[in-house]
Write a protein that holds these residues in place. Sequence first.
Motif, PDB file in Angstrom:
ATOM      1  N   PHE A  15       7.349 -15.420 -16.921  1.00 22.62           N
ATOM      2  CA  PHE A  15       7.076 -14.608 -18.104  1.00 22.62           C
ATOM      3  C   PHE A  15       8.191 -14.831 -19.131  1.00 22.62           C
ATOM      4  N   PRO A  16       8.272 -16.038 -19.685  1.00 23.97           N
ATOM      5  CA  PRO A  16       9.402 -16.376 -20.563  1.00 23.97           C
ATOM      6  C   PRO A  16       9.443 -15.580 -21.862  1.00 23.97           C
ATOM      7  N   TYR A  17       8.348 -14.933 -22.223  1.00 28.70           N
ATOM      8  CA  TYR A  17       8.291 -14.154 -23.463  1.00 28.70           C
ATOM      9  C   TYR A  17       8.895 -12.760 -23.295  1.00 28.70           C
ATOM     10  N   ALA A  18       9.230 -12.359 -22.083  1.00 26.31           N
ATOM     11  CA  ALA A  18       9.662 -10.985 -21.815  1.00 26.31           C
ATOM     12  C   ALA A  18      11.181 -10.884 -21.681  1.00 26.31           C
ATOM     13  N   THR A  19      11.715  -9.744 -22.105  1.00 27.72           N
ATOM     14  CA  THR A  19      13.102  -9.364 -21.849  1.00 27.72           C
ATOM     15  C   THR A  19      13.073  -8.199 -20.871  1.00 27.72           C
ATOM     16  N   VAL A  20      13.808  -8.321 -19.777  1.00 26.27           N
ATOM     17  CA  VAL A  20      13.677  -7.378 -18.666  1.00 26.27           C
ATOM     18  C   VAL A  20      15.033  -6.813 -18.270  1.00 26.27           C
ATOM     19  N   GLN A  21      15.062  -5.518 -18.023  1.00 29.98           N
ATOM     20  CA  GLN A  21      16.216  -4.859 -17.420  1.00 29.98           C
ATOM     21  C   GLN A  21      15.736  -4.062 -16.209  1.00 29.98           C
ATOM     22  N   VAL A  22      16.387  -4.252 -15.066  1.00 35.66           N
ATOM     23  CA  VAL A  22      16.042  -3.530 -13.842  1.00 35.66           C
ATOM     24  C   VAL A  22      17.267  -2.768 -13.360  1.00 35.66           C
TER      25      VAL A  22
ATOM     26  N   GLY B 144       0.794  -1.214   0.000  1.00 35.76           N
ATOM     27  CA  GLY B 144       0.000   0.000   0.000  1.00 35.76           C
ATOM     28  C   GLY B 144       0.826   1.263   0.000  1.00 35.76           C
ATOM     29  N   LEU B 145       2.129   1.152  -0.207  1.00 31.43           N
ATOM     30  CA  LEU B 145       3.023   2.298  -0.200  1.00 31.43           C
ATOM     31  C   LEU B 145       3.737   2.436  -1.542  1.00 31.43           C
ATOM     32  N   GLY B 146       4.179   3.664  -1.852  1.00 24.02           N
ATOM     33  CA  GLY B 146       5.065   3.846  -2.982  1.00 24.02           C
ATOM     34  C   GLY B 146       6.411   3.217  -2.670  1.00 24.02           C
ATOM     35  N   LEU B 147       7.117   2.788  -3.700  1.00 26.82           N
ATOM     36  CA  LEU B 147       8.425   2.165  -3.490  1.00 26.82           C
ATOM     37  C   LEU B 147       9.349   3.141  -2.770  1.00 26.82           C
ATOM     38  N   ARG B 148      10.207   2.605  -1.887  1.00 24.01           N
ATOM     39  CA  ARG B 148      11.023   3.436  -1.019  1.00 24.01           C
ATOM     40  C   ARG B 148      12.413   3.717  -1.585  1.00 24.01           C
ATOM     41  N   HIS B 149      12.718   3.254  -2.767  1.00 31.65           N
ATOM     42  CA  HIS B 149      14.020   3.498  -3.365  1.00 31.65           C
ATOM     43  C   HIS B 149      13.834   3.664  -4.878  1.00 31.65           C
ATOM     44  N   PHE B 150      14.839   4.220  -5.524  1.00 27.63           N
ATOM     45  CA  PHE B 150      14.765   4.408  -6.966  1.00 27.63           C
ATOM     46  C   PHE B 150      14.867   3.063  -7.677  1.00 27.63           C
ATOM     47  N   VAL B 151      13.950   2.833  -8.598  1.00 27.57           N
ATOM     48  CA  VAL B 151      14.011   1.635  -9.429  1.00 27.57           C
ATOM     49  C   VAL B 151      13.445   1.982 -10.801  1.00 27.57           C
ATOM     50  N   ARG B 152      14.065   1.422 -11.826  1.00 30.07           N
ATOM     51  CA  ARG B 152      13.575   1.608 -13.194  1.00 30.07           C
ATOM     52  C   ARG B 152      13.583   0.257 -13.887  1.00 30.07           C
ATOM     53  N   ALA B 153      12.441  -0.095 -14.454  1.00 31.01           N
ATOM     54  CA  ALA B 153      12.320  -1.368 -15.160  1.00 31.01           C
ATOM     55  C   ALA B 153      11.983  -1.109 -16.617  1.00 31.01           C
ATOM     56  N   THR B 154      12.721  -1.754 -17.504  1.00 30.65           N
ATOM     57  CA  THR B 154      12.425  -1.724 -18.933  1.00 30.65           C
ATOM     58  C   THR B 154      12.063  -3.133 -19.367  1.00 30.65           C
TER      59      THR B 154
ATOM     60  N   THR C 189       6.337  -3.875 -16.571  1.00 31.75           N
ATOM     61  CA  THR C 189       7.236  -2.878 -15.994  1.00 31.75           C
ATOM     62  C   THR C 189       6.871  -2.607 -14.531  1.00 31.75           C
ATOM     63  N   LYS C 190       5.587  -2.638 -14.217  1.00 31.86           N
ATOM     64  CA  LYS C 190       5.173  -2.437 -12.827  1.00 31.86           C
ATOM     65  C   LYS C 190       5.540  -3.648 -11.983  1.00 31.86           C
ATOM     66  N   VAL C 191       5.344  -4.834 -12.544  1.00 32.51           N
ATOM     67  CA  VAL C 191       5.674  -6.071 -11.818  1.00 32.51           C
ATOM     68  C   VAL C 191       7.141  -6.084 -11.428  1.00 32.51           C
ATOM     69  N   PHE C 192       8.018  -5.813 -12.383  1.00 37.32           N
ATOM     70  CA  PHE C 192       9.447  -5.932 -12.106  1.00 37.32           C
ATOM     71  C   PHE C 192       9.995  -4.732 -11.347  1.00 37.32           C
TER      72      PHE C 192
ATOM     73  N   ARG D 102      23.971   3.037  -3.845  1.00 40.14           N
ATOM     74  CA  ARG D 102      24.634   2.168  -4.818  1.00 40.14           C
ATOM     75  C   ARG D 102      23.686   1.841  -5.964  1.00 40.14           C
ATOM     76  N   LEU D 103      24.153   2.057  -7.200  1.00 39.06           N
ATOM     77  CA  LEU D 103      23.353   1.780  -8.384  1.00 39.06           C
ATOM     78  C   LEU D 103      23.741   0.418  -8.945  1.00 39.06           C
ATOM     79  N   ARG D 104      22.754  -0.455  -9.072  1.00 42.93           N
ATOM     80  CA  ARG D 104      23.000  -1.796  -9.604  1.00 42.93           C
ATOM     81  C   ARG D 104      21.988  -2.080 -10.709  1.00 42.93           C
ATOM     82  N   SER D 105      22.325  -3.011 -11.605  1.00 38.20           N
ATOM     83  CA  SER D 105      21.405  -3.365 -12.681  1.00 38.20           C
ATOM     84  C   SER D 105      21.464  -4.860 -12.949  1.00 38.20           C
ATOM     85  N   TRP D 106      20.374  -5.349 -13.544  1.00 40.36           N
ATOM     86  CA  TRP D 106      20.269  -6.764 -13.936  1.00 40.36           C
ATOM     87  C   TRP D 106      19.378  -6.831 -15.167  1.00 40.36           C
ATOM     88  N   GLN D 107      19.693  -7.728 -16.077  1.00 45.32           N
ATOM     89  CA  GLN D 107      18.801  -7.961 -17.202  1.00 45.32           C
ATOM     90  C   GLN D 107      18.724  -9.447 -17.502  1.00 45.32           C
TER      91      GLN D 107
END
Length: 300
Positions: free
Chosen positions: A272-279, A231-241, A254-257, A286-291
């Motif tokens: 969701f095997p049909y999707a390509t995801v980058q977070v 019920g809250l907005g996310l507490r840290h920066f996140v960007r999903a493509t 994008t909302k799920v990830f 600290r800025l981290r990423s995963w795809q």
Amino acid sequence: MGTQFTLTLYATDSLTANRASKAVSVRMDSLNQVMSDYQDGSEINRLSETAGSGRWVPLSADLFSVLAKAQTIARLSGGRYDPTVGPLSLLWRRAVRRGEFPTAKQRRQAHRAVGYRLLDLDSTTCSARLRRPGMRLDVGGIGQGFANDEAMRVLQQLGIRSALLDLGGDILISDAQPGQAGWRVSIGSPETGDTATLVLRNVAITTSGDLYRHLDYRGKRYSHIMNPRSGLGLRHFVRATVAAPTGWQADALTKVFSVAGLRQSRRLIRRFPYATVQVVERKRGRLRSWQSTSLINLMN
């Protein structure tokens, strides 16, 4: 739907191009009347008004289709996306706009009216029922992608094979432009230092992030991206493509990830095997990423 829409297309002549543009505009207007929770009297708002009444409400094919798709994503994601998040959406829209943090009582009251399992759908009668009083539907997290899919269908019926649709950052692409390998689409942001340009065709791609829309309260940052389970907005920066075969899939995921974050996304992607995801995620400075797989390999 409270956002801007851009259509770029290639046609054999100006008459065909104008006819296609007008047909897409008519289709978009009709979908806005169905799905926009910003618009008084829209079909989705009329359905929300029946919450808790016990009534089964007959729906248009468009609204039933988008709700069925939304409920599927909600179930597969374990509620990380939820089309019944409307009460929380209204609360946080107001909070971000006014810079005022909702009270604990307001948050509890809104959260009690949220839960995708409280939305019943009957495919036989094409009808829906909202079981709990105070429920309010919000398909903003999937509706723009769904609208893009419908607009592209209109174009294809008119013989338009090369087009790019951009609805509030939700992008859907068909065949490449004449003489080109694909459409050039930029992702990332200068603020996080990870910009890239992709050459794409026949794919949907969407990014969700809170770089510009968030609420700072007592030294804490709350994103406009809602976690329906807390019920809250996310507490840290996140960007999903997310890149996917259809607009509605890319839009919702994008909302799920975003809600899942880096660690949970690695497990969740199997559903969701049909999707390509980058977070991309920033925690404790600290800025981290995963795809899941390289976005560079999207073109087909």
